[in-house]
Design an enzyme around this catalytic site. Structure first.
Site, PDB file in Angstrom:
ATOM      1  CD  GLU A 305      -2.708  -1.142  -0.069  1.00 18.58           C
ATOM      2  OE1 GLU A 305      -3.563   0.692  -0.045  1.00 18.58           O
ATOM      3  OE2 GLU A 305      -4.052  -2.382  -0.366  1.00 18.58           O
ATOM      4  CG  ASP A 391       1.989  -7.125  -6.512  1.00 14.76           C
ATOM      5  OD1 ASP A 391       1.945  -6.455  -4.761  1.00 14.76           O
ATOM      6  OD2 ASP A 391       1.834  -7.609  -6.741  1.00 14.76           O
TER       7      ASP A 391
END
Length: 473
Positions: A305, A391
């Protein structure tokens, strides 16, 4: 500003036929709305056979027991059936409303009559427009209410996710209506006033209004709106809080508050997100995520995040949305003063001769439906690209931070592996679909599939993910 107005005027001249030619816009909207509905049904029929596969992809075989995988397949099949039925049901309702040629004109007339009972005449067009929207929304809610009840108390209940009571369901609905009235009324009134005040030069003013509203919601939603539905509590002291605060500090993320939210009050599904102004951010973690994952896995989810924050993904998406909004508003002047558009949907000449902005904008949005479907797919592609970047950020965290301490390097080196484990765990707990048709995913999903993400994580150093994930399924 004059250059902007000149460009909008040039577009309006090119679309002059909209205001003059008697185009059958009603048929156009019906044909394209049915086209989109049937295309979405086709995508569901492409996806549906995958729910009959007897085993998960090989990369996930060790994570899904036979019992859990069977539950996941049944859940996916149930959701697909519901989506197919609800999509066709809503399309039939829309068709009846549009094809009748009386529904929207009747609601406009009814809103004027109700306003008349309060002693206000047709000169109070903004008030009538606000009432018109609330009447439309309320009437549209009634025939779709059974769908919402079925989804919550049958579908989600049957598969073990629903925690909502009937009283809480209707309480949430009442709160939603109240919020819509309190926030929507002044926003809609200001939106319509701009058309009266600025005329055809409304574009920059409407954009400013909507941007101001978006930014104000960044503050109002977590502080005023969210507490009406969920309880946010400071995350207790412990390993998880220590990990997250240390990560935020290393990244110079302006963390002000770290919250745990009682998502389990309504559902067993889990999530985590951040919000706030550039200089003051807040992180919210669902209690279900904390219960379902280990602290180091939740840390990896938060690293992902924070990757969105590091790469300015929210800001970039905001800019994309502003370009999208400008395009919509720049084309609207041609439809704003188009009597043929209103006549095509059954409005009487007395209304069509001087189209109320709210009616013109509502019908204009219907005309844009096929374009918006294409834009939605494009935005999904952008979002998926951002997910891959976030990611990779988690995998490359030690290099990005230029960590020199061997101890810190050791603590971060398996971040990609931990993120992969967390993603798998979330899919297992949420009974998420693991077999996904590529076209269905491209149209509906803003995130890559689990197998796609595991493959990418493996290529970027996620130990234990790379070899198995790169096998072609």
């Amino acid at each position: 500003m004059d250059i902007l107005h000149a460009q909008v005027a040039a577009i309006q001249r090119r679309l002059a036929f909209v205001q003059e030619d008697p185009i059958n816009w009603q048929s156009y909207v019906l044909i394209f709305s049915w086209g989109i509905c049937l295309f979405e049904s086709y995508l569901l029929l492409r996806q549906y056979p995958l729910y009959s596969k007897p085993a998960p992809p090989s990369v996930l075989a060790e994570h899904f027991t036979t019992e859990v995988f069977d539950k996941s397949q049944k859940y996916g099949k149930h959701k697909a059936k519901f989506s197919l039925f609800s999509g066709l049901y809503k399309q039939l309702l829309d068709t009846l409303q549009l094809a009748s040629g009386v529904y929207y004109p009747w609601v406009w007339k009814a809103s004027g009559q109700l306003l008349g009972l309060a002693g206000y005449g047709p000169e109070y067009q903004i008030s009538q427009s606000v009432l018109f929207i609330f009447l439309l929304t309320f009437i549209s809610t009634l025939p779709t209410l059974p769908l919402g009840l079925y989804q919550t108390f049958v579908l989600e209940e049957q598969h073990g996710f629903n925690k909502t009571t009937l009283s809480l369901y209707f309480a949430d609905m009442a709160k939603g209506w109240a919020l819509g009235f309190v926030l929507g009324t002044p926003l809609l009134a200001a939106f319509l006033y701009i058309f009266e005040w600025a005329g055809d030069r409304f574009v920059p003013w409407v954009m400013t209004l909507l941007l101001a509203f978006q930014l104000s919601m960044v503050i109002l939603y977590p502080t005023v709106i969210q507490p009406l539905f969920n309880k946010l509590s400071p995350l207790p002291e412990g390993e998880l809080r220590t990990r997250i605060e240390a990560l935020a500090s290393k990244l110079k993320f302006p963390l002000k508050h770290l919250y745990e939210i009682d998502g389990s009050k309504r559902s067993s599904h889990s999530n985590a997100y951040f919000f706030g102004l550039p200089w003051s951010k807040h992180i919210v973690i669902f209690d279900t995520l904390i219960k379902q994952s280990q602290p180091e896995e939740v840390e990896a989810v938060l690293a992902h995040e924070l990757g969105h924050w590091y790469y300015l993904h929210p800001t970039k998406l905001l800019l994309v949305s502003q370009v999208h909004l400008f395009t919509i508003l720049a084309l609207f002047p041609a439809f704003l003063n188009a009597p043929p558009l209103l006549r095509s949907f059954g409005f009487p000449e007395s209304v069509a001769a001087r189209p109320p902005p709210i009616i013109a904008f509502l019908l204009y949005q219907m005309v844009l439906t096929p374009l918006e479907a294409v834009v939605g797919m494009a935005l999904n592609a952008v979002s998926r690209r951002f997910e891959y970047q976030a990611d990779r950020f988690a995998c490359d965290l030690s290099a990005i931070l230029r960590v020199e301490s061997e101890k810190e390097k050791e603590a971060m080196k398996d971040m990609g592996t931990r993120l992969g484990r967390a993603l798998v765990g979330l899919h297992v707990e949420n009974l998420s679909t693991v077999w996904v048709d590529w076209l269905y995913s491209a149209y509906h999903h803003s995130h890559p599939t689990l197998t796609e993400r595991l493959k990418a994580l493996g290529e970027h150093g996620g130990e234990g993910l790379g070899k198995s994930a790169t096998k072609k399924e």
